[in-house]
Design a protein around this motif. Structure first.
Motif, PDB file in Angstrom:
ATOM      1  N   ALA A   1     -54.595 -36.570-184.117  1.00 47.83           N
ATOM      2  CA  ALA A   1     -54.307 -37.601-183.113  1.00 47.83           C
ATOM      3  C   ALA A   1     -54.769 -38.982-183.559  1.00 47.83           C
ATOM      4  O   ALA A   1     -53.985 -39.949-183.536  1.00 47.83           O
ATOM      5  N   ILE A   2     -56.006 -39.087-183.951  1.00 45.50           N
ATOM      6  CA  ILE A   2     -56.587 -40.394-184.270  1.00 45.50           C
ATOM      7  C   ILE A   2     -55.929 -41.020-185.495  1.00 45.50           C
ATOM      8  O   ILE A   2     -55.681 -42.223-185.533  1.00 45.50           O
TER       9      ILE A   2
ATOM     10  N   TRP B   1     -48.923 -40.130-178.217  1.00 43.98           N
ATOM     11  CA  TRP B   1     -50.036 -39.691-177.374  1.00 43.98           C
ATOM     12  C   TRP B   1     -49.554 -38.857-176.192  1.00 43.98           C
ATOM     13  O   TRP B   1     -50.349 -38.200-175.530  1.00 43.98           O
ATOM     14  N   LEU B   2     -48.256 -38.850-175.933  1.00 41.99           N
ATOM     15  CA  LEU B   2     -47.716 -37.941-174.912  1.00 41.99           C
ATOM     16  C   LEU B   2     -47.860 -36.490-175.374  1.00 41.99           C
ATOM     17  O   LEU B   2     -47.881 -35.576-174.563  1.00 41.99           O
TER      18      LEU B   2
ATOM     19  N   ALA C   1     -56.693 -32.546-174.333  1.00 45.35           N
ATOM     20  CA  ALA C   1     -57.247 -32.198-173.025  1.00 45.35           C
ATOM     21  C   ALA C   1     -57.168 -30.698-172.753  1.00 45.35           C
ATOM     22  O   ALA C   1     -58.018 -30.147-172.041  1.00 45.35           O
ATOM     23  N   PHE C   2     -56.168 -30.028-173.303  1.00 40.72           N
ATOM     24  CA  PHE C   2     -55.968 -28.603-173.033  1.00 40.72           C
ATOM     25  C   PHE C   2     -56.855 -27.706-173.894  1.00 40.72           C
ATOM     26  O   PHE C   2     -57.049 -26.537-173.573  1.00 40.72           O
ATOM     27  N   GLN C   3     -57.428 -28.230-174.972  1.00 42.17           N
ATOM     28  CA  GLN C   3     -58.246 -27.392-175.860  1.00 42.17           C
ATOM     29  C   GLN C   3     -59.396 -26.703-175.117  1.00 42.17           C
ATOM     30  O   GLN C   3     -59.611 -25.503-175.314  1.00 42.17           O
ATOM     31  N   PRO C   4     -60.142 -27.396-174.246  1.00 45.47           N
ATOM     32  CA  PRO C   4     -61.176 -26.681-173.486  1.00 45.47           C
ATOM     33  C   PRO C   4     -60.597 -25.583-172.585  1.00 45.47           C
ATOM     34  O   PRO C   4     -61.246 -24.568-172.342  1.00 45.47           O
TER      35      PRO C   4
END
Length: 142
Positions: A96-97, A109-110, A117-120
């Motif tokens: 991402a970065i 970023w979509l 956010a979904f990784q956790p």
């Protein structure tokens, strides 16, 4: 039927196992994209990507082994997949970065925002699917 083997838990365990099985096969058969997002500080990236694929396949299989056949395998697979989800998080952040292109295409970023956010949730999902935790579905104390 107990909370540990509810229809919902069984369905989501199968779904997660299928996801990890397919992802593991992808890591093994097509490692190029995974190598591209592997941070530079990871030693032996080719071997690490191969081992992550093997870990995903093993975890998927482990989730599906009933505890009555081999006690604790499902539990151990769930913990292993949760730790796996934590360990690959740096690659997702790196992707991402640094806006790393895979197959000549970069993602917006979509894509990256929800993925990060979904990784956790994937970590939690593995623990729920393997019966390690019941939160938030466990019985509430009076």
């Amino acid at each position: 039927m107990t909370a540990k083997d509810s229809h919902a838990r069984i369905f989501f365990r199968w779904l997660l196992a299928l996801f990890y099985l397919l992802a593991g096969i992808a890591h093994i058969r097509s490692p190029v994209g995974f190598l591209a997002i592997t941070p530079d500080w990871v030693p032996f990236p080719e071997q690490v990507v191969l081992l992550t694929g093997i870990a995903e396949v093993a975890g998927a299989i482990g989730l599906m082994i009933p505890p009555r056949l081999i006690p604790h395998v499902r539990y151990a697979a769930a913990i292993g997949l949760a730790l796996y989800g934590l360990c690959v998080y740096p690659a997702n952040i790196n992707h991402a970065i640094n806006n790393i292109a895979i197959g000549g295409e970069t993602a917006s970023w979509l894509y990256h925002g929800p993925r990060l956010a979904f990784q956790p949730v994937f970590i939690w999902w593995a623990l729920i699917a393997g019966g390690v935790i019941d939160w938030p579905f466990g019985k509430k104390k009076p």
